[in-house]
Design a protein around this motif. Structure first.
Motif: not given
Length: 141
Positions: A24-29, A32-36
């Motif tokens: 999920c973290a790698n799916a979007g544009g 940065t907050a979601a990836r963290a």
């Protein structure tokens, strides 16, 4: 062990959850907050899986020690039986310990008393090994 399959399911689910968060973290544009957050949750899930594996290892070690103790006690009960010690004497000691020790006494005194030392040693060893096997089965080890 009975809990072993449940813990394995938890480990699998945790790993799957961690993988999903990573995807999920790698799916979007540029989020940065979601990836963290996903990275933090993944690290936490991996840590929980490692702790669960440690718990499984401790349970296995404890079960092996428990079964070793029970099998030694079973062998001693059968040794007393083959030596002609009265059942009431052995049962008095076993009832202080409870199950499975009371069961060992019942089973040992259901067996005939043998006359040769080699036969006695054989039945004592077999009784010990059956007790160990039954203990492992009881704990599903």
């Amino acid at each position: 062990m009975k809990g072993d399959s449940s813990v394995r399911r938890i480990i699998f689910a945790t790993a799957l959850f961690a993988f999903s968060l990573s995807a999920c973290a790698n799916a979007g544009g540029d989020n940065t907050a979601a990836r963290a957050a996903a990275a933090s949750a993944t690290a936490s899930a991996n840590e929980a899986a490692a702790e669960a594996q440690k718990a499984i290892d401790i349970l296995r070690s404890s079960t092996a020690e428990l079964c070793q103790g029970e099998s030694t006690a079973a062998e001693r009960v059968m040794t007393a039986r083959q030596a002609g010690v009265p059942m009431s004497t052995v049962m008095a000691a076993a009832t202080k310990q409870g199950e499975p020790y009371v069961g060992f006494v019942r089973a040992a005194y259901d067996a005939p008393r043998l006359s040769t030392n080699s036969a006695k040693e054989l039945v004592q060893g077999e009784f010990r090994d059956v007790a160990y096997s039954n203990c492992l089965k009881r704990w599903e080890f």
